[in-house]
Write a protein that holds these residues in place. Structure first.
Motif, PDB file in Angstrom:
ATOM      1  N   ILE A  93       0.820  -1.218   0.000  1.00 31.55           N
ATOM      2  CA  ILE A  93       0.000   0.000   0.000  1.00 31.55           C
ATOM      3  C   ILE A  93       0.852   1.265   0.000  1.00 31.55           C
ATOM      4  O   ILE A  93       0.687   2.126  -0.881  1.00 31.55           O
ATOM      5  N   PRO A  94       1.785   1.442   0.950  1.00 28.87           N
ATOM      6  CA  PRO A  94       2.599   2.679   0.899  1.00 28.87           C
ATOM      7  C   PRO A  94       3.486   2.741  -0.329  1.00 28.87           C
ATOM      8  O   PRO A  94       3.727   3.826  -0.870  1.00 28.87           O
ATOM      9  N   ARG A  95       3.986   1.581  -0.789  1.00 29.95           N
ATOM     10  CA  ARG A  95       4.850   1.569  -1.987  1.00 29.95           C
ATOM     11  C   ARG A  95       4.059   1.968  -3.232  1.00 29.95           C
ATOM     12  O   ARG A  95       4.552   2.746  -4.072  1.00 29.95           O
ATOM     13  N   MET A  96       2.830   1.491  -3.369  1.00 32.10           N
ATOM     14  CA  MET A  96       2.005   1.846  -4.513  1.00 32.10           C
ATOM     15  C   MET A  96       1.624   3.325  -4.481  1.00 32.10           C
ATOM     16  O   MET A  96       1.530   3.973  -5.523  1.00 32.10           O
ATOM     17  N   LEU A 153       4.623   5.149  -5.919  1.00 31.84           N
ATOM     18  CA  LEU A 153       4.743   4.948  -7.366  1.00 31.84           C
ATOM     19  C   LEU A 153       3.650   5.697  -8.126  1.00 31.84           C
ATOM     20  O   LEU A 153       3.890   6.219  -9.222  1.00 31.84           O
ATOM     21  N   GLN A 154       2.454   5.751  -7.539  1.00 34.22           N
ATOM     22  CA  GLN A 154       1.362   6.470  -8.205  1.00 34.22           C
ATOM     23  C   GLN A 154       1.669   7.958  -8.296  1.00 34.22           C
ATOM     24  O   GLN A 154       1.420   8.594  -9.320  1.00 34.22           O
ATOM     25  N   VAL A 155       2.242   8.512  -7.221  1.00 41.52           N
ATOM     26  CA  VAL A 155       2.629   9.929  -7.228  1.00 41.52           C
ATOM     27  C   VAL A 155       3.683  10.183  -8.300  1.00 41.52           C
ATOM     28  O   VAL A 155       3.657  11.199  -8.993  1.00 41.52           O
ATOM     29  N   LYS A 168       3.577   3.562 -13.662  1.00 40.06           N
ATOM     30  CA  LYS A 168       2.616   2.470 -13.764  1.00 40.06           C
ATOM     31  C   LYS A 168       3.288   1.139 -14.055  1.00 40.06           C
ATOM     32  O   LYS A 168       2.836   0.089 -13.579  1.00 40.06           O
ATOM     33  N   GLU A 169       4.347   1.150 -14.833  1.00 41.82           N
ATOM     34  CA  GLU A 169       5.022  -0.104 -15.173  1.00 41.82           C
ATOM     35  C   GLU A 169       5.603  -0.779 -13.928  1.00 41.82           C
ATOM     36  O   GLU A 169       5.550  -1.999 -13.787  1.00 41.82           O
ATOM     37  N   GLU A 170       6.149   0.024 -13.029  1.00 41.79           N
ATOM     38  CA  GLU A 170       6.689  -0.552 -11.794  1.00 41.79           C
ATOM     39  C   GLU A 170       5.558  -1.053 -10.901  1.00 41.79           C
ATOM     40  O   GLU A 170       5.709  -2.074 -10.219  1.00 41.79           O
ATOM     41  N   SER A 209      -4.497   3.788  -4.197  1.00 44.76           N
ATOM     42  CA  SER A 209      -3.603   4.805  -4.735  1.00 44.76           C
ATOM     43  C   SER A 209      -4.307   5.765  -5.685  1.00 44.76           C
ATOM     44  O   SER A 209      -3.765   6.813  -6.016  1.00 44.76           O
ATOM     45  N   TYR A 210      -5.497   5.405  -6.144  1.00 40.29           N
ATOM     46  CA  TYR A 210      -6.251   6.247  -7.078  1.00 40.29           C
ATOM     47  C   TYR A 210      -7.618   6.568  -6.463  1.00 40.29           C
ATOM     48  O   TYR A 210      -8.456   5.672  -6.303  1.00 40.29           O
ATOM     49  N   LYS A 211      -7.847   7.825  -6.120  1.00 36.35           N
ATOM     50  CA  LYS A 211      -9.096   8.201  -5.470  1.00 36.35           C
ATOM     51  C   LYS A 211     -10.302   7.882  -6.349  1.00 36.35           C
ATOM     52  O   LYS A 211     -11.350   7.480  -5.860  1.00 36.35           O
TER      53      LYS A 211
END
Length: 533
Positions: A278-281, A284-286, A290-292, A358-360
């Motif tokens: 969750i925190p890692r995603m 990455l979203q910020v 997306k590939e990672e 990660s996406y509201k």
């Protein structure tokens, strides 16, 4: 080492620490249901399961996702506002838990009416106190993980399970009543609350001075969609238990509850992986990577499949023996429910929650989806109440979970724009499925042909060793021998095929060798095969 590689390694380490914690914690807690079914009548077991069903659901529902918002805000906010985020969570949890306690004190019949049980009405006020304390104290594990202190979270999880097992186990031996279990739960919550205060003071100095009304509102607005989605998820997973409790007796509820028994360690593995993703995603979203996000998710699915697929196949074969060994032949009817319930396992490798969080916009869409699925499930259960047996109830519940997982996976695929080019990332998942089936075929023939002989041998061993004729003990040893031999057949075949087909990767083999060398110096220094380099 590149940044993605370092992040992946950190992810593995954090997942490993949390999994180790949950495995050890499981070792402490696993004995509880085995003791309870052997010391309490079936009706009392039903009361115990009904009471703690309410408690566990309440500690998920009442925080409304506020506790989980720590994953988002601790990863993004500066030091001064991290303390404010913590204070907001504590205040919210304390208030909602207190309101629940007050409600059950004034209206204790709320629980008794659901399960048609005067005993639960009598216990209602005590259950309310446990809910209040646990809603507040269970934030301990969450905040340590959100603060990315996996080792500290490991200690908290192990200590919590140890103290819970000690207290609840003492209640079994000394009193063997549902009321004594509830008092033990109160003591457990108080101990955990004290540890929570100590941890928060050390990590977020003077956090109690950081209250900001505007920030509280922002945190509330963020948390509510996910909180409601979490509530809907809980309802979707557990509402069938309340329909069963309303229609069937407490004794029948006990049979159903142990048919819905969570497979040991399975939920723990998924929770450990998801918690660190969750925190890692979010990060990455910020960054817009997306590939990672796709690569990390695929890697996590591979790891889950490596455990989930073989366990599903093995339990599908040995379900009858597994249930009667753990819970005695009184719960033999639970096996058919168990077989349906574990159908969820193969679908549990679909990891969507870290990405959705990660996406509201996905959170809002997912909320609508969950509402529709839940309403469908409630409709089916309501109209099927007069026609469904216990197996019909669990079939409807499992069907709803699988449907939602497929819809959520479709949403993630579209959001991350997955295409045919990403299919190679899933090749090991397919290999694992094929290997599990192959190992299962061999194990099935062995199981069917030696089951009776091994059960008799195990029971005879228990008679001679312990000089007992108690059926519960004889069944345990007979069934354990059947499961042991079946596992000895299944595991080597599965691991051998996984190795030669490349499912077990070189770095994982080296990790095993390193562990062996630490435990047994001089061993584990096996030269790597060419395929491992």
């Amino acid at each position: 080492m590149s940044k993605p590689e370092a992040a992946t390694q950190s992810l593995k380490q954090q997942s490993a620490w949390l999994l180790v914690a949950k495995v050890i914690g499981f070792g402490f807690s696993f004995v509880l249901p085995l003791l309870i079914v052997r010391y309490l009548s079936q009706e009392e077991v039903g009361h115990y399961r009904e009471a703690f069903q309410v408690i566990m659901n309440a500690i998920v529902i009442l925080p409304l996702g506020f506790s989980m918002s720590s994953f988002y805000f601790l990863a993004r906010e500066k030091a001064d506002r991290r303390g404010a985020a913590i204070l907001n969570i504590l205040l919210f949890n304390f208030v909602v838990g207190g309101l629940a306690c007050l409600t059950l004190y004034i209206y204790p019949e709320l629980i008794g009416n659901i399960f048609k049980s005067p005993e639960l009405t009598r216990l209602g006020p005590l259950i309310g106190v446990v809910i209040w304390i646990w809603v507040f104290s269970t934030f301990l594990e969450t905040v340590a993980i959100a603060n990315q202190e996996a080792k500290v979270a490991t200690v908290f999880i192990v200590l919590a399970q140890f103290s819970k097992t000690l207290l609840m186990g003492s209640a079994v031996f000394l009193f063997a009543t549902v009321e004594s279990f509830i008092y033990a739960a109160m003591i457990q919550g108080i101990i955990q609350s004290c540890i929570l205060f100590w941890y928060l003071r050390s990590r977020f100095p003077r956090f109690w001075t950081k209250f900001e009304p505007s920030f509280f509102k922002d945190q509330f607005v963020y948390a509510i969609p996910f909180g409601v989605a979490g509530i809907l998820w809980m309802l979707q997973n557990d509402i069938h238990n309340y329909f069963v409790g309303y229609k069937f007796s407490s004794a029948e509820y006990a049979i159903y509850a142990y048919g819905c028994f969570e497979v040991p360690l399975i939920a723990m593995l998924a929770e450990s992986v998801t918690a660190v993703l969750i925190p890692r995603m979010n990060t990455l979203q910020v960054a817009g990577d997306k590939e990672e996000m796709i690569r990390l998710t695929a890697r996590a699915m591979q790891k889950l499949a490596f455990f989930y697929f073989p366990i599903y196949v093995f339990l599908l074969i040995t379900a009858q023996t597994f249930i009667t060994t753990l819970f005695t032949t009184k719960y033999e009817q639970s096996a058919s429910i168990f077989v349906i319930n574990i159908t969820i396992l193969p679908f549990s490798i679909l990891i969507t929650d870290p990405i959705v969080r990660s996406y509201k916009e996905l959170g809002r869409l997912f909320l609508v989806t969950r509402i529709v699925v839940l309403l469908t499930l409630v409709t089916v259960l309501y109209y099927g109440l007069e026609h469904f047996g216990l197996t019909g109830m669990i079939t409807a519940a499992v069907g709803a979970i699988v449907l939602e997982k497929m819809i959520a996976e479709t949403m993630v695929i579209r959001k991350l724009r997955l295409g045919m080019r990403h299919l190679p990332l899933m090749k090991n998942v397919l290999k694992t499925a094929v290997i599990s089936i192959a190992a299962g075929i061999v194990t099935y023939f062995v199981y069917e042909n030696v089951k009776v002989v091994l059960e008799t041998a195990g029971e005879h061993f228990a008679q001679e060793m312990f000089s007992t004729q108690k059926l519960a003990i004889l069944n345990f040893f007979g069934g354990s021998l059947v499961l042991l031999i079946s596992g000895i057949v299944f595991a080597p075949i599965y691991l051998f095929l996984a190795n030669i087909w490349g499912v077990i990767e070189a770095d994982e083999k080296e990790s095993v060798r390193a562990a062996v060398r630490r435990i047994w110096p001089g061993r584990g220094a096996v030269p790597a095969a060419d395929g491992d380099l």
